[in-house]
Write an enzyme that holds these catalytic residues in place. Structure first.
Site, PDB file in Angstrom:
ATOM      1  N   GLU A   1       0.829  -1.209   0.000  1.00 15.58           N
ATOM      2  CA  GLU A   1       0.000   0.000   0.000  1.00 15.58           C
ATOM      3  C   GLU A   1       0.857   1.250   0.000  1.00 15.58           C
ATOM      4  OE1 GLU A   1      -2.346   3.375   1.854  1.00 15.58           O
ATOM      5  OE2 GLU A   1      -0.445   2.456   2.460  1.00 15.58           O
ATOM      6  N   GLU A   2       1.949   1.215   0.760  1.00 15.72           N
ATOM      7  CA  GLU A   2       2.756   2.424   0.954  1.00 15.72           C
ATOM      8  C   GLU A   2       3.504   2.856  -0.295  1.00 15.72           C
ATOM      9  OE1 GLU A   2       2.499   4.329   3.341  1.00 15.72           O
ATOM     10  OE2 GLU A   2       1.927   3.221   5.137  1.00 15.72           O
TER      11      GLU A   2
ATOM     12  N   ASP B   1      -7.584   2.118   7.937  1.00 18.17           N
ATOM     13  CA  ASP B   1      -6.211   2.617   7.946  1.00 18.17           C
ATOM     14  C   ASP B   1      -6.066   3.610   9.085  1.00 18.17           C
ATOM     15  OD1 ASP B   1      -3.560   3.284   7.067  1.00 18.17           O
ATOM     16  OD2 ASP B   1      -4.142   2.973   4.988  1.00 18.17           O
TER      17      ASP B   1
END
Length: 360
Positions: free
Chosen positions: A213-214, A236
């Site tokens: 995701e990052e 999140d």
């Protein structure tokens, strides 16, 4: 640390696990251990995202996704004197990095290091006033040469992870750890399946731990293509605005005051019909919540909502202090209330409701 309950034990195992984008094996194994008892089956997409399926009735497919990866670094080269150079994986602010301890996941086991730079004592007065750029930093592992560093099992491509141990603070609802971004989302996905274990729900629920995701919401894209969900929730962390120097105009969320319902971020405009249903559910069940917007950044919803011909999606986040550093703080109550809000919403998401909210 005092007495630790089962949830805190799960938090500790999830946050202490080391997993940068592209190497999420450790947190994936922890998530698998905790979610498998509540799932009918656990499968993976081809990038490594974990997908745990729980069938209620054969109605709409609901995806609840937290991401497994944390921000960190990757070894790019070792110089002749044994110092390590690196690439960031995810967004780092240079001012939170220097003199911080890290762990290199080498082929012979973990290797401890510290992030260093040229000392300020030998810089010009002008240079001292400026933050050190990431490109001028290195990692010191105590090696005297390239050969010695290699003998420790360190090589280019190895993961480098911030070092920090999960720690409840004196106010035991305040929890300090690395990697809350986003092991708290993984914990929420686990707990949602757990709380649905003995409940009737008119749908198929997928608790998902996504990868990468990052570095661009990548695992959410492949996981959503695998699932083909009808509704998507990304869980999140979000910005906490309750520390000194932040105005309410910049960020007004406070930790402990309920999960954040994200209206807008750089990756997605939240789906109005789904958002309205979640807000109504929170009000009916007296679950505290906060609205949030983020002009920069995004969550896995940014990928989920663009899957196939579109997936109504919403991000529900936990206000967290000091995200994208070695140590974040969040509040236990926000976890509990986020789980409750998602569970109560899922119980409403039958086929008729899903169809009715699509074009609200």
């Amino acid at each position: 640390m005092g007495k630790i309950d089962d949830t805190l034990k799960m938090f500790k195992e999830l946050t202490d696990a080391k997993g940068i984008p592209g190497n999420e094996k450790e947190p994936r194994n922890v998530m698998k251990k905790y979610i498998t008892p509540y799932a009918d089956e656990v499968v993976y997409d081809n990038l490594g995202s974990l997908i745990a399926k729980k069938t209620g009735m054969h109605g709409p497919k609901i995806m609840v996704a937290g991401h497994l990866d944390e921000i960190g670094f990757m070894v790019t080269k070792i110089d002749e004197n044994g110092f390590i150079y690196f690439q960031t994986t995810g967004g780092w602010w240079s001012q939170v990095m220097l003199a911080q301890r890290v762990t290199i996941m080498g082929s012979k086991g973990d290797v401890t290091g510290v992030i260093g730079s040229k000392p300020p004592h030998i810089l010009s007065p002008e240079a001292r006033k400026k933050p050190v750029q990431i490109k001028d930093m290195f990692i010191d592992i105590g090696a005297s040469s390239k050969e010695e560093a290699k003998s420790f099992g360190v090589k280019p491509g190895d993961s480098v992870v911030p070092y920090f141990e999960f720690t409840p603070l004196k106010n035991e609802k305040m929890l300090l750890a690395k990697a809350w971004d986003n092991r708290i989302g993984c914990a929420i996905a686990i707990e949602v399946l757990k709380q649905l274990q003995d409940s009737e729900h008119p749908n198929i629920v997928y608790g998902v731990g996504t990868v990468q995701e990052e570095v661009g919401l990548r695992g959410a894209k492949t996981a959503a293509h695998t699932i083909k969900p009808d509704i998507g929730f990304a869980v999140d962390v979000g910005i906490a605005g309750d520390t000194p120097g932040i105005s309410e105009h910049e960020a007004d969320s406070k930790i402990g005051k309920g999960p954040q319902i994200v209206l807008y971020d750089a990756s997605m405009v939240s789906h109005k019909g789904l958002r309205d249903l979640v807000v109504k559910t929170a009000e009916e069940n007296e679950i505290p919540f906060q609205y949030a917007t983020m002009a920069g950044g995004g969550t896995d919803s940014g990928s989920i909502h663009l899957t196939a011909n579109g997936v109504p999606s919403l991000s529900i986040t936990i206000a967290t202090r000091y995200i994208h550093t070695h140590a974040g703080i969040l509040h236990r109550d926000d976890f509990d209330n986020a789980v409750k809000l998602i569970v109560e919403t899922i119980k409403k998401l039958d086929q008729d409701t899903v169809d009715s909210i699509k074009f609200d």
